[in-house]
Design a protein around this motif. Sequence first.
Motif, short mmCIF file in Angstrom:
data_model
loop_
_atom_site.label_atom_id
_atom_site.label_comp_id
_atom_site.label_asym_id
_atom_site.label_seq_id
_atom_site.Cartn_x
_atom_site.Cartn_y
_atom_site.Cartn_z
N LEU A 55 0.66 -1.06 -0.15
CA LEU A 55 -0.05 -0.40 -0.10
C LEU A 55 1.19 1.33 -0.07
O LEU A 55 0.54 2.32 -0.87
N ALA A 56 1.59 1.42 0.59
CA ALA A 56 3.02 2.09 0.78
C ALA A 56 3.40 2.77 -1.13
O ALA A 56 3.29 4.09 -0.92
N LYS A 57 3.82 1.77 -0.95
CA LYS A 57 4.15 1.85 -2.69
C LYS A 57 2.98 2.29 -3.61
O LYS A 57 3.36 3.22 -4.59
N GLN A 58 1.88 2.05 -3.49
CA GLN A 58 1.05 2.07 -4.37
C GLN A 58 0.48 3.50 -3.96
O GLN A 58 0.73 4.12 -4.73
N ARG A 59 0.48 4.25 -2.73
CA ARG A 59 0.69 5.46 -2.22
C ARG A 59 1.26 6.46 -3.10
O ARG A 59 1.16 7.80 -3.34
N GLU A 60 3.12 5.42 -2.87
CA GLU A 60 3.74 6.75 -3.65
C GLU A 60 3.37 6.81 -5.26
O GLU A 60 3.51 8.12 -6.01
N LEU A 61 2.71 5.69 -5.92
CA LEU A 61 2.78 5.78 -7.46
C LEU A 61 1.97 6.34 -7.59
O LEU A 61 1.73 7.86 -8.63
N TYR A 62 0.56 6.72 -6.85
CA TYR A 62 -0.08 7.80 -6.88
C TYR A 62 -0.36 9.21 -6.93
O TYR A 62 -0.14 10.11 -7.63
N ARG A 63 0.55 10.07 -6.07
CA ARG A 63 1.17 11.07 -5.91
C ARG A 63 1.89 11.41 -6.89
O ARG A 63 1.98 12.96 -7.72
N GLY A 64 2.68 10.69 -7.46
CA GLY A 64 3.39 10.74 -8.90
C GLY A 64 2.52 10.80 -9.20
O GLY A 64 2.72 12.02 -10.65
N TYR A 65 1.30 10.00 -10.20
CA TYR A 65 0.14 10.01 -10.84
C TYR A 65 -0.21 12.04 -10.94
O TYR A 65 -0.05 12.10 -11.71
N ILE A 66 -0.83 11.94 -9.50
CA ILE A 66 -1.31 13.63 -9.48
C ILE A 66 0.02 14.46 -9.38
O ILE A 66 -0.44 15.37 -10.81
N ARG A 67 0.87 13.95 -9.31
CA ARG A 67 1.93 15.55 -9.91
C ARG A 67 1.86 15.11 -11.59
O ARG A 67 2.51 16.43 -11.71
N GLU A 68 2.11 14.18 -12.27
CA GLU A 68 2.36 14.38 -13.56
C GLU A 68 1.46 14.50 -13.98
O GLU A 68 1.43 14.86 -14.93
N THR A 69 -0.26 14.17 -13.70
CA THR A 69 -1.29 14.88 -14.51
C THR A 69 -2.31 16.09 -14.57
O THR A 69 -2.61 16.55 -14.62
N CYS A 131 -6.84 15.53 -0.76
CA CYS A 131 -5.74 14.76 -1.37
C CYS A 131 -4.66 16.36 -0.34
O CYS A 131 -4.47 17.85 -1.98
N ALA A 132 -4.16 16.09 -0.33
CA ALA A 132 -2.88 17.00 0.15
C ALA A 132 -2.13 17.52 -1.13
O ALA A 132 -1.45 19.28 -0.38
N GLU A 133 -1.53 16.14 -1.57
CA GLU A 133 -0.88 17.20 -2.37
C GLU A 133 -0.96 17.83 -3.46
O GLU A 133 -0.12 18.96 -4.09
N CYS A 199 -10.97 22.28 0.99
CA CYS A 199 -12.05 20.78 1.02
C CYS A 199 -12.60 19.80 -0.11
O CYS A 199 -12.39 21.14 -1.92
N GLU A 200 -12.71 18.70 -0.18
CA GLU A 200 -13.38 17.94 -0.90
C GLU A 200 -14.11 17.59 -1.13
O GLU A 200 -14.11 16.81 -0.20
N ALA A 201 -15.39 17.42 -2.08
CA ALA A 201 -16.19 16.09 -1.74
C ALA A 201 -15.78 14.45 -2.68
O ALA A 201 -14.91 15.20 -3.14
N HIS A 202 -16.81 13.95 -1.66
CA HIS A 202 -16.32 12.75 -2.51
C HIS A 202 -16.44 12.25 -3.86
O HIS A 202 -15.13 11.56 -4.70
N TRP A 203 -17.19 12.76 -5.42
CA TRP A 203 -17.46 12.99 -5.97
C TRP A 203 -16.61 13.87 -6.67
O TRP A 203 -15.89 13.71 -7.77
N GLU A 204 -15.43 14.87 -6.37
CA GLU A 204 -14.38 15.61 -6.73
C GLU A 204 -13.29 14.28 -6.39
O GLU A 204 -12.85 14.35 -7.27
#
Length: 255
Positions: A55-69, A131-133, A199-204
């Motif tokens: 899970l730690a690896k997948q979370r870091e991977l997702y953070r990378g996706y967010i930064r990139e996209t 999402c803190a990022e 703040c973020e809604a769940h649909w966001e």
Amino acid sequence: IEKFEILLKSDRIDLKELKNLAFNGCPSDNGIRSLTWKILLNYLLLDRTQWASHLAKQRELYRGYIRETIIQPGLKSTSLSDIVDHPLSSAPDSSWTAYFKENEILLQIDKDVRRLCPDLCFFQRKTDYPCAEIMNQEIGFENLRKRIVSTSLKVESQSQSRLTGRLEFQSNQILRKNKTNSSNFISDDNEYEVLADGCEAHWEVVERILFVFSKLNSGQSYVQGMNEIIGPIYYTFATDPNVEWRGKIKRTYVS
């Protein structure tokens, strides 16, 4: 329920046995359904001892996706440092061309997820784990919410004149004004509560997942109806009675 609990507590989960138990449905008690779905969808490994590291690896991977996209395009869209590549550039390799095409997909995703499971108020509520990022970015950063607003204001509807054959453009503001005069029209501006910054809604959250998925899978991209598939999955994971699991699901790429 007892059979599920015994199996899910095993160090090595028997996938075949889990499928047999889940064939007729999974009970929602004690988070059994959520945990079972995570294993069957390959969100979790069969070896429980590797869950934390995986899970730690997948979370870091997702953070990378967010930064990139999301983060990098959001910062670039407000930057004036690049004079050659600008919004009016006609160059085929212009990043702005891809940016505008992505906006079309984003608007479709936004339209679908805003009306996700209308019988449930859950998706309109704010999440406890934004999402803190994205939320910690500098002033001027264009997140998906701002990107949608700016795109919607710039979009113009075009209609072809029967007499001249020319394209006639009419701004959204004029269309909205005309619709407002109708007694049966309900303004979209008042249909959903606008959450405060930070703040973020769940649909966001669902919108962000689908947008990242569409960018990572450009060949398939987003297809209308994907929101109906991910909606029940996200709801099941996000309402897990285990608070620790609820926090993890908001920070992990689940598509």
